[in-house]
Design a protein around this motif. Sequence first.
Motif, PDB file in Angstrom:
ATOM      1  N   ARG A 253       0.805  -1.228   0.000  1.00 33.94           N
ATOM      2  CA  ARG A 253       0.000   0.000   0.000  1.00 33.94           C
ATOM      3  C   ARG A 253       0.833   1.271   0.000  1.00 33.94           C
ATOM      4  O   ARG A 253       0.316   2.346  -0.335  1.00 33.94           O
ATOM      5  N   SER A 254       2.107   1.192   0.397  1.00 28.21           N
ATOM      6  CA  SER A 254       2.957   2.381   0.336  1.00 28.21           C
ATOM      7  C   SER A 254       4.420   1.971   0.318  1.00 28.21           C
ATOM      8  O   SER A 254       4.767   0.843   0.711  1.00 28.21           O
TER       9      SER A 254
ATOM     10  N   ALA B  69      -0.262  -4.409   2.719  1.00 30.63           N
ATOM     11  CA  ALA B  69      -1.609  -4.047   3.154  1.00 30.63           C
ATOM     12  C   ALA B  69      -1.957  -4.632   4.511  1.00 30.63           C
ATOM     13  O   ALA B  69      -2.733  -4.043   5.274  1.00 30.63           O
TER      14      ALA B  69
ATOM     15  N   ALA C 269       2.159   6.586  -1.578  1.00 27.50           N
ATOM     16  CA  ALA C 269       1.062   5.624  -1.594  1.00 27.50           C
ATOM     17  C   ALA C 269       1.051   4.868  -2.921  1.00 27.50           C
ATOM     18  O   ALA C 269       1.366   5.415  -3.974  1.00 27.50           O
TER      19      ALA C 269
ATOM     20  N   SER D 178      -3.783  -2.348  -6.533  1.00 25.57           N
ATOM     21  CA  SER D 178      -3.690  -3.505  -5.656  1.00 25.57           C
ATOM     22  C   SER D 178      -3.925  -4.742  -6.503  1.00 25.57           C
ATOM     23  O   SER D 178      -4.258  -4.644  -7.694  1.00 25.57           O
TER      24      SER D 178
END
Length: 361
Positions: A195-196, A235, A339, A343
């Motif tokens: 996620r980042s 995540a 970010a 996904s």
Amino acid sequence: MGEPHGVGIVGLGVISRQYLDTLRPSAAVRIAAVADLDVERARAVAAEIPGARALSVAELVADPEVRTVLNLTIPAAHEEIALAAISQGKDVYGEKPLAASMEAAKRIMDAAAQGGVRVGSAPDTVLGTGVQTARAHVDGGAVGMPISATATWVSAGHEAWHPHPDFYYQPGGGPLLDMGPYYLTSLVHLLGPVRSVSGMTSRTRSTRTIGSGARAGVQIPVDVDTHVTGVLEHADGALSTVVMSFDALSTTAAPIEVHGTEGSIIVPDPNNFSGVVRLTTRGSDGWESVPAAAGFEEAGRGVGLLDLIHGPARASGAMGLHVLEIMTALLRSDGARVAVASSVERPSLVPLTSAHSWRSI
């Protein structure tokens, strides 16, 4: 079984031989056509394959006998070839990275969605017994709750052995976009999507010297950063630390390690399909090697294409897009947290599958 699936190969460089070694014996596919900028090379390869024809790229992507185009061109050409194939209603499976930029990769995926065709992307090494066995143990709770992972690849650069290494030092190349897909795709299989990210990069030299072949001694420009280090936030909260370099000689670090609350696991080189998986758990006497428990046995490059044909693909375009966004985010991070918008679902675990079984799917 029906008729074998017709495949056309565009790009017949060094890596193509490994794909040919996998695809030619397979009962599932027939190599219908090949194309290369070097017309004589294409003719020579076609002569080795019963029924294959040497065509131009335009002829190959339009050929009715070709249902899937295998795109083995350099990264800068991935988008052009993929879009040409998609425009003709062909499925596409390409070498990594999916494209040389996120913008190009999105155009490929959007065109495929609009055209109702499928996209697959290397690496498929992650479908072998090495990464898949490690994943089976992580999924089975052997290390407890995953907390962190490390992924390390260090080399002095491909110019020492590759006769035409120029593209490794052009946009779309560099250690992260070249070798990173093996490691980052493995981390997504093991720990889920990212996620980042945050990262830093450097470049030690402006030129490289070719060390082998007819161009030995020729200097080539370096237009990309050649050392990358970063942190991925998955995540589910696990943190992975990544080092990819064309600037150092060697390392004793394990290719990938995953650490959890109850143990740790060493994952073999994800540039290979197999290797020894080692595990240590709370209360054990140390590291032990574990037998293969999942993955395609004796696999080679191209098994991901076979998986795509029979679907749903584990080496998918969606995975390629997510990994490319992770890498491009690291390259532009400059130390800041970035970010990751895309996904992907973790692909299903590959059951332990014999070579005879996957070659005759």
